[in-house]
Design an enzyme around this catalytic site. Structure first.
Site, short mmCIF file in Angstrom:
data_model
loop_
_atom_site.label_atom_id
_atom_site.label_comp_id
_atom_site.label_asym_id
_atom_site.label_seq_id
_atom_site.Cartn_x
_atom_site.Cartn_y
_atom_site.Cartn_z
N HIS A 311 0.84 -1.21 0.00
CA HIS A 311 0.00 0.00 0.00
C HIS A 311 0.87 1.26 0.00
CE1 HIS A 311 -3.62 2.39 1.31
NE2 HIS A 311 -2.66 3.15 1.80
N GLU A 312 1.80 1.32 0.92
CA GLU A 312 2.59 2.55 1.05
C GLU A 312 3.49 2.77 -0.15
OE1 GLU A 312 1.43 4.36 3.19
OE2 GLU A 312 0.46 2.88 4.50
N1 BES Z 1 -1.70 7.96 4.12
C1 BES Z 1 -2.09 6.96 5.05
C2 BES Z 1 -1.71 7.31 6.45
C3 BES Z 1 -2.65 8.27 7.12
C4 BES Z 1 -3.86 7.85 7.59
C5 BES Z 1 -2.28 9.59 7.34
C6 BES Z 1 -4.70 8.74 8.24
C7 BES Z 1 -3.12 10.46 7.97
C8 BES Z 1 -4.33 10.04 8.44
C9 BES Z 1 -1.43 5.62 4.72
O1 BES Z 1 -1.10 5.46 3.40
C10 BES Z 1 -2.43 4.56 5.05
O2 BES Z 1 -3.42 4.49 4.37
N2 BES Z 1 -2.18 3.77 6.08
C11 BES Z 1 -3.10 2.75 6.52
C12 BES Z 1 -2.61 1.38 6.23
C13 BES Z 1 -2.99 0.90 4.86
C14 BES Z 1 -2.43 -0.48 4.60
C15 BES Z 1 -4.47 0.89 4.61
C16 BES Z 1 -3.22 2.90 8.02
O3 BES Z 1 -2.42 3.60 8.61
O4 BES Z 1 -4.12 2.28 8.57
ZN ZN Z 2 -2.72 5.09 2.16
#
Ligand code: BES
Ligand code: ZN
Length: 870
Positions: A311-312
């Protein structure tokens, strides 16, 4: 999105002054949790101005000057606007059109809230000494807590970062290190300078200071990759490194665009609010989302790490290289990454059969909140930044990715890739909006993408397609299809929303191919199938790709028992049939007795994902029937349902077994244990004793054993669990234990667990939600948690911050399973006066769900009881 009343007046920063480069120096003091900063921002002034406005929060700006034409230095007057997190710097003379340098000196605190530049606590490998590091988390709008900046995604600039730190600590940032030198003022300190970043948004800047080990490799394109781990645990980084080194080149090829930075690092941060964050070149993770102990991590954790890394890394292109213009289009970032992570994992690890899991974990899951009247469209207008945080929700992620999956299927992989490539090329190092992607995909596919997609992204909800057969002789089947919005509690959609639905139909005569495909653009259509015998089964939505639920007449539904039982239809289809029926039962379209009868066709099921899906719908029903006096009878039904698969998977892994079996086993064991299977309870207790005595339980079933012994154990068991918790060296293990602790049936123990979760020095803020989920697994626990939340809400808001998504999680996880209108009113009045707008939507959703569940009990309870008793 908050209520209308809470919308504050908000304007984005003007484009009259734009930053082009930040030259940022940060010196960190981990003993006092303070930092000093100096930033020189290169500005392009488009129209003469007397002052500039930028963002700054929780910072003390001591000095501001502007230099024009590299000579005249002009002091600025600093005026803070705390409420709007902005600072105004005004000058005696006008800044003329052209280039200027704004220099700001400031100080700030290294906070304890897991946002901005914040502290991470860790212990030395021997466990004796507590130490601190610091790291950044800026998305969506917390860069302004680390340095004054144009903190909106479409003010892209380059960043030259310099860190001044004690010599013994690592200093890591987005870019490779350019130079390292001694700090002239103190020999114990060093200056680390990093290469200039690509042009990018402020929310992607990252820097980390602390003690770390690492493993490293190069990917097939020569990008150097590291996984940073806690000291002494570098081999726990190997699994993620292996995935990353496969996934990064996979994306470079899929997008046909090379990864633009010389390195791609990943780092496990000991205190981390979310799962992971895609900072360009330095992705930060929660430990459990990155670290795998080759011996003691479960299969489930491996799959999770693979998914999160995939994902990242997808964001490195989709999000970092090409960025949404404003948070309204956040769904595109997150929805896209949440779709393509499956594509990447499927390519690298086909044994996870991950696309089938998509249907259970993503598709079936967004249907629940999106069936509520209180849902919202994927594309939401975001005004004030305070509204940004709450759109990182299941609609953006789960519905967003389901929409992309449907679209990908609708236009095909070739057109999808071509359109995607052109889109990413055109908007590289720039910002964009959803329609720009649609127009590239339209061009590549020659299909009306914008028209079809907007019905899914601009309106909330999804349709229920009802199918009615008209009598026809001679192997002709005439089907009448009707669409209307599906609403969870069965209400009729007053707005009469309509969608453009890609419909597929297949039948018994050719179960592996689509018999007919049509774009349903009207409220009702008729489809005629030739050469299908009148007794053959017919199913809509081949492989459950279209975003709709299906309601069959009872005889049409009954015919599906056969392909479910003999597994001629795919697991995706098998699992969605029961998921749809359960939803229709909740909505009162049919009785839950039908659902319980339908499940009998799954007796010989052996697919992990189908069972996961059944376990999830059955879990909802269980928590409902726990409020009846025939719950024990229900538990017996549940035992019977899961017993044949339990026999098959047993307790111990077989040689070379499929990884999905390793994930299925604990799920079945804990359901059987919780349903009261004495043999399983006894075996779990026995294994737990052996575990304590040093004969360690297979990590795959450890979680299940902990849950069972916690449920049926006493104070001594809890003390054992706590001891294991404290001794555990891996966060994965700690979380496993924490989840089980609250699942006790003893109220005193649950209360102690709550205390432990929130007050013990040993439990990190980031792990509280996992602990709480355990506590709410029974109706007694739920009551205690609700009481706890009411008594401690103010404290929690203070501790986590009033914009924290943890607050949303607390409301959602803890209160959704109630089934009593009186409690719904109690919840409403409590939060009406709590003044925490971030949970407004969550509270609405919870209340709507509770009312729905209460109605189910009123409507179906007697019939269920009769069915279970006969
Ligand atoms: N960009 C997000 C992180 C994020 C989430 C920043 C909420 C600010 C607020 C990152 O790419 C993300 O989506 N992380 C997920 C995990 C992913 C595998 C779905 C998370 O942190 O749960
Ligand atoms: Zn994300």
């Amino acid at each position: 999105m908050s209520d209308q009343e809470t919308h504050k007046l908000f304007e984005r920063l003007p484009q009259t002054v734009v930053p082009t480069n930040y030259d940022l120096t940060i010196q960190t003091f981990l003993d006092t949790f303070k930092f000093n900063g100096h930033v020189i921002i290169h500005l392009k002034v488009n129209e003469p101005v007397n002052s500039v406005i930028l963002y700054s929060a929780d910072l003390q700006i001591d000095n501001a000057t502007v230099t024009s034409n590299s000579k005249d230095e002009l002091p600025g007057t600093i005026k803070m606007d705390q409420e709007n997190e902005r600072v105004n710097i005004s000058f005696d003379k006008k800044l003329e059109k052209g280039e200027h340098e704004l220099s700001l000196k400031f100080t700030g605190d290294i906070s304890n809230r897991m946002q901005g530049f914040y502290r991470n606590k860790y212990t030395t490998p021997d466990g004796t000494e507590v130490r601190y590091g610091a790291s950044t988390q800026f998305e969506p709008a917390d860069c302004r807590r680390a340095f004054p900046c144009w903190d909106e995604p479409n003010f892209k600039a380059t960043f030259d970062i310099t860190l001044i730190t004690p010599k013994n600590l690592r200093a890591i940032s987005n870019m490779p290190i350019k130079s390292e030198s001694e700090y002239p003022e103190d020999k114990e300190w060093k200056i680390t300078k990093f290469d200039r970043t690509p042009i990018m948004s402020t929310y992607l800047v990252a820097y980390v200071v602390g003690e770390y080990d690492y493993v490293e490799t190069k990917d097939s394109n020569g990008v150097s990759m590291r996984v940073y781990t806690p000291v002494g645990k570098k081999e726990h980084g190997n699994f993620a490194l292996d995935i990353a080194s496969k996934v990064l080149p996979f994306y470079a090829e899929y997008f046909n665009i090379k990864y633009p930075i010389a390195k791609a690092d990943q780092i496990a941060i000991s205190d981390f609010a979310m799962g992971a964050m895609e900072n360009w070149g330095l992705v930060t993770y929660r430990e459990t989302a990155l670290l795998i102990d080759p011996k003691f991590s479960s299969m489930d954790s491996r799959q999770r790490v693979a998914i999160v890394v995939a994902h990242e890394l997808a964001h490195q292109w989709f999000g970092n290289l090409v960025t949404m213009d404003w948070w309204t289009d956040l769904w595109l970032n997150e929805g896209f990454a949440s779709w393509i992570e499956y594509l990447a994992v499927d390519k690298c690890y086909p044994e996870f059969d991950i696309w089938t899991q998509f249907v259970a974990d993503t598709f079936a899951r967004f249907l629940i909140p999106d069936g509520l009247k209180s849902s919202h469209p994927i594309e939401v207008p975001i005004g004030h930044p305070a509204e940004i945080d709450e759109i990182f929700d299941d609609i953006s992620y789960l519905k967003g990715s389901s929409v992309i999956r449907m679209l990908h299927d609708y236009i095909g992989d070739d057109a999808f890739r071509e359109g995607l490539h052109n889109y990413l090329k055109e908007y590289s190092y720039k910002n964009t909006t959803t329609v720009n992607l649609w127009s590239h995909l339209s061009k590549a596919s020659n299909k009306p993408v914008n028209e079809v997609m907007s019905s899914w992204t601009l309106q909330m909800g999804f349709p229920l397609v009802t199918i009615i057969e008209e009598q026809q002789p001679n192997n002709i089947r005439v089907l009448k299809l009707k669409q209307q919005r599906f609403i969870a509690d069965g209400s009729v959609d007053g707005e009469n929303l309509q969608w453009k639905i890609p419909i597929t139909i297949f039948t018994k005569s050719n179960p592996k191919a689509i018999a007919q495909q049509i774009l349903m653009e009207k409220p009702e259509i008729t489809i005629t199938l030739n050469n299908v015998s009148e007794h053959d089964w017919i199913k809509l939505n081949y492989n459950s790709i279209g975003l709709y639920r299906v309601k069959y007449e009872s005889k049409t539904l009954a015919r599906l028992n056969e392909p479910i039982a003999n597994k001629t239809i795919s697991p995706q289809d098998r699992l969605m049939i029961q998921d749809d029926v359960a939803a229709l039962c909740n909505a009162g379209h049919q009785s839950f007795v039908d659902y319980l009868k339908l499940l009998l066709s799954y007796a010989d099921e052996d697919n992990f994902t189908v069972w996961k899906s059944i376990a999830s719908t059955m879990g909802d029903l269980s928590s409902l029937l726990e409020y009846t006096d025939y719950f024990d009878q229900f538990k017996r039904y549940r035992l019977k349902l899961f017993s044949s698969i339990q026999q098959k998977v047993g307790w111990d892994p077989k040689q070379d077994e499929n990884p999905l079996v390793a994930m299925l086993r604990p799920m079945i064991l804990s359901i059987m244990g919780k349903s009261g299977d004495q043999a399983i309870i006894d075996e779990a207790k026995k294994r737990f004793q052996q575990h304590i005595n040093g004969d360690l339980i297979d990590p795959n079933i450890r979680g299940a054993v902990y849950v069972i012994v916690s449920r049926y154990g006493d104070e001594t068991t809890q003390q054992e669990l706590q001891k294991l918790y404290k001794a555990a060296e891996m966060t994965e293990e700690k979380v496993r234990i924490l989840r089980s602790m609250g699942q006790s049936s003893n109220p005193t123990i649950i209360e102690k667990t709550l205390q432990f979760i929130f007050e013990s020095e040993d439990v990190r803020m980031q792990d509280t939600a996992s602990g709480l989920v355990g506590c709410t697994s029974s109706s007694i626990g739920r009551d205690l948690v609700w009481k706890f939340l009411q008594n401690n809400w103010v404290k929690l808001v203070d501790r986590f911050g009033d914009k924290s998504s943890f607050l949303i999680a607390f409301v959602e996880y803890c209160l959704t399973d109630y089934a009593d209108g009186k409690i719904a009113s109690e919840i409403k009045s409590f939060f009406d006066s709590a003044n925490t707008p971030i949970v407004t939507r969550a509270v609405k959703q919870v209340i709507e769900t509770i009312h729905m569940r209460a109605k189910v009990l009123q409507r179906d309870s007697k019939a269920i009881q009769e069915y279970l008793t006969q």
